[in-house]
Motif scaffolding. Structure first.
Motif, mmCIF file in Angstrom:
data_model
loop_
_atom_site.group_PDB
_atom_site.id
_atom_site.type_symbol
_atom_site.label_atom_id
_atom_site.label_comp_id
_atom_site.label_asym_id
_atom_site.label_seq_id
_atom_site.Cartn_x
_atom_site.Cartn_y
_atom_site.Cartn_z
ATOM 1 N N ILE A 31 0.845 -1.204 0.000
ATOM 2 C CA ILE A 31 0.000 0.000 0.000
ATOM 3 C C ILE A 31 0.878 1.252 0.000
ATOM 4 N N PHE A 32 1.878 1.258 0.865
ATOM 5 C CA PHE A 32 2.754 2.425 1.026
ATOM 6 C C PHE A 32 3.501 2.728 -0.268
ATOM 7 N N ASN A 33 3.996 1.688 -0.916
ATOM 8 C CA ASN A 33 4.752 1.881 -2.162
ATOM 9 C C ASN A 33 3.847 2.313 -3.322
ATOM 10 N N GLY A 34 2.542 2.102 -3.174
ATOM 11 C CA GLY A 34 1.616 2.539 -4.209
ATOM 12 C C GLY A 34 1.355 4.036 -4.184
ATOM 13 N N TRP A 35 1.800 4.715 -3.121
ATOM 14 C CA TRP A 35 1.653 6.167 -3.035
ATOM 15 C C TRP A 35 2.886 6.844 -3.601
ATOM 16 N N ASN A 36 2.727 8.061 -4.087
ATOM 17 C CA ASN A 36 3.906 8.812 -4.540
ATOM 18 C C ASN A 36 4.615 9.388 -3.305
ATOM 19 N N LEU A 56 -11.402 16.960 8.258
ATOM 20 C CA LEU A 56 -12.453 16.911 7.246
ATOM 21 C C LEU A 56 -12.284 15.746 6.281
ATOM 22 N N TYR A 57 -11.259 14.917 6.470
ATOM 23 C CA TYR A 57 -11.220 13.663 5.727
ATOM 24 C C TYR A 57 -12.468 12.875 6.108
ATOM 25 N N ASP A 58 -13.143 12.334 5.107
ATOM 26 C CA ASP A 58 -14.402 11.637 5.328
ATOM 27 C C ASP A 58 -14.291 10.588 6.425
ATOM 28 N N SER A 59 -13.281 9.742 6.353
ATOM 29 C CA SER A 59 -13.153 8.627 7.299
ATOM 30 C C SER A 59 -12.961 9.115 8.728
ATOM 31 N N ILE A 106 -16.864 15.355 0.129
ATOM 32 C CA ILE A 106 -16.000 14.639 1.056
ATOM 33 C C ILE A 106 -16.851 13.794 2.011
ATOM 34 N N LEU A 107 -17.881 14.401 2.583
ATOM 35 C CA LEU A 107 -18.723 13.635 3.479
ATOM 36 C C LEU A 107 -20.162 14.092 3.331
ATOM 37 N N ASP A 108 -21.048 13.266 3.808
ATOM 38 C CA ASP A 108 -22.475 13.542 3.648
ATOM 39 C C ASP A 108 -23.204 12.802 4.756
ATOM 40 N N ILE A 109 -23.713 13.538 5.749
ATOM 41 C CA ILE A 109 -24.415 12.939 6.879
ATOM 42 C C ILE A 109 -25.801 13.560 6.956
ATOM 43 N N VAL A 110 -26.833 12.728 6.999
ATOM 44 C CA VAL A 110 -28.206 13.203 7.105
ATOM 45 C C VAL A 110 -28.768 12.737 8.448
ATOM 46 N N PHE A 273 -6.584 6.256 4.551
ATOM 47 C CA PHE A 273 -5.828 7.269 3.807
ATOM 48 C C PHE A 273 -5.877 6.973 2.307
ATOM 49 N N SER A 274 -5.776 5.711 1.937
ATOM 50 C CA SER A 274 -5.855 5.325 0.519
ATOM 51 C C SER A 274 -7.202 5.706 -0.071
ATOM 52 N N LYS A 275 -8.258 5.500 0.708
ATOM 53 C CA LYS A 275 -9.598 5.852 0.251
ATOM 54 C C LYS A 275 -9.702 7.360 0.003
ATOM 55 N N GLU A 276 -9.120 8.155 0.905
ATOM 56 C CA GLU A 276 -9.153 9.609 0.735
ATOM 57 C C GLU A 276 -8.387 10.036 -0.515
ATOM 58 N N LEU A 277 -7.229 9.419 -0.758
ATOM 59 C CA LEU A 277 -6.428 9.759 -1.936
ATOM 60 C C LEU A 277 -7.160 9.391 -3.220
#
Length: 322
Positions: A31-36, A56-59, A106-110, A273-277
């Motif tokens: 996973i780490f190596n898949g990031w720049n 404010l990251y969704d997760s 980024i996020l959506d809460i109802v 973090f991967s999901k946010e990217l």
């Protein structure tokens, strides 16, 4: 500054310790190596306190502000934004949300409030993609959802007076261009009114928060109100700003402690973090497409004007020749 943060949050790990764990696990290393390199450095900085975690990251937001497990946090934020006491009754499913379409969301809460009204809390990375027309559509969607639910529950006893207000609350990390005409304001509240002064509740209400304006206007200023404290918590990730907040409002310290406890679970936080990217990349591409389309449309309009001018000159020349 990292050491100062560690004084407040002793469970913050050292960079070497985190890297050793990542490289000692084949799945994490992949996973780490898949990031720049820039993304790798951002992740390491967030987890080791060199930089604060972006709330404010969704997760992260959905864990720290989860209205199911810690409703009092979202209740306080909503109360301050709406200017009234708010109690969350339950979290509503997304159902047939217009938000299912691609957007820089980024996020959506109802949530349904105790008085039956509905509040939709969203964060937009780039406000360009969320014009007033879109806000109106989201608000109408909320109103229709409530109408269908209440009518189904009340059946023959249904009355339109049973419908409660709906609130569309949008936090903009980067404000839409319309906000630039009011650079000294960061909080905008709206409701539908008549020009005669007629009082009638048309139910649809909006709260827009310009976080980029907030950051600029409150730079190097004291945090004076609880609303400012919440917006500071959501929009500032510099270590010195985190320390300034928890010194002024110590009740925010447990929220940061919760974040750094979460960072102890390296595998989970790396997937988050991967999901946010991934979401950021997709949204950035869509934003660039929209920007380029607007530019093309603008060029077409300009060319159309030029063509009209050329045709007018041609006709004038022909008339002179005759």
């Amino acid at each position: 500054m990292t050491q100062k943060l560690k004084t407040y949050f002793p469970n913050i790990r050292q960079r070497e310790e985190l890297l050793e764990q990542i490289h000692g696990n084949a799945a994490l290393e992949q996973i780490f190596n898949g990031w720049n390199p820039e993304q790798q450095n951002l992740f390491l900085n967030c987890c080791t306190g060199v930089r604060g975690v972006r709330m404010l990251y969704d997760s992260f937001f959905k864990i720290i502000m989860d209205p199911d497990t810690v409703p009092e946090r979202m209740e306080e934020l909503l109360s301050l934004l709406l200017g009234q006491n708010v109690r969350i009754l339950k979290v509503l499913p997304q159902e047939s949300r217009i938000a299912a379409e691609d957007s820089l969301l980024i996020l959506d809460i109802v949530v349904e409030l105790a008085d039956g009204s509905i509040a939709n809390v969203e964060v937009q990375k780039i406000g360009y993609a969320f014009p007033g027309q879109r806000a109106a559509c989201y608000s109408s969607d909320l109103l229709l959802r409530q109408y269908k639910r209440v009518k189904s529950e009340r059946k023959k006893l249904f009355s339109y007076r049973d419908i409660r207000p709906v609130y569309t609350i949008v936090l903009f990390e980067e404000s839409p261009r319309e906000f630039r005409s009011l650079p000294d304001r960061y909080l905008h509240r709206s409701r539908q009114v008549f020009d005669t002064g007629l009082e009638m509740d048309l139910l649809q209400k909006y709260v827009f928060v310009s976080l980029d304006n907030f950051r600029r206007l409150t730079q190097n200023k004291d945090i004076e109100t609880k609303l400012e404290a919440w917006l500071h918590f959501l929009s500032r990730d510099e270590p010195e700003e985190i320390i300034r907040l928890i010194r002024t409002y110590p009740e925010f310290r447990p929220l940061y402690e919760e974040v750094y406890r979460l960072c102890q679970d390296t595998e989970r936080v790396m997937h988050m973090f991967s999901k946010e990217l991934e979401e950021l990349d997709r949204n950035t591409v869509q934003y660039m497409i929209d920007e380029m389309q607007d530019e093309i449309d603008g060029m077409k309009e300009e060319l159309g004007k030029k063509d009209a001018e050329i045709e007018a000159l041609r006709q004038e020349l022909e008339a002179l020749k005759r």
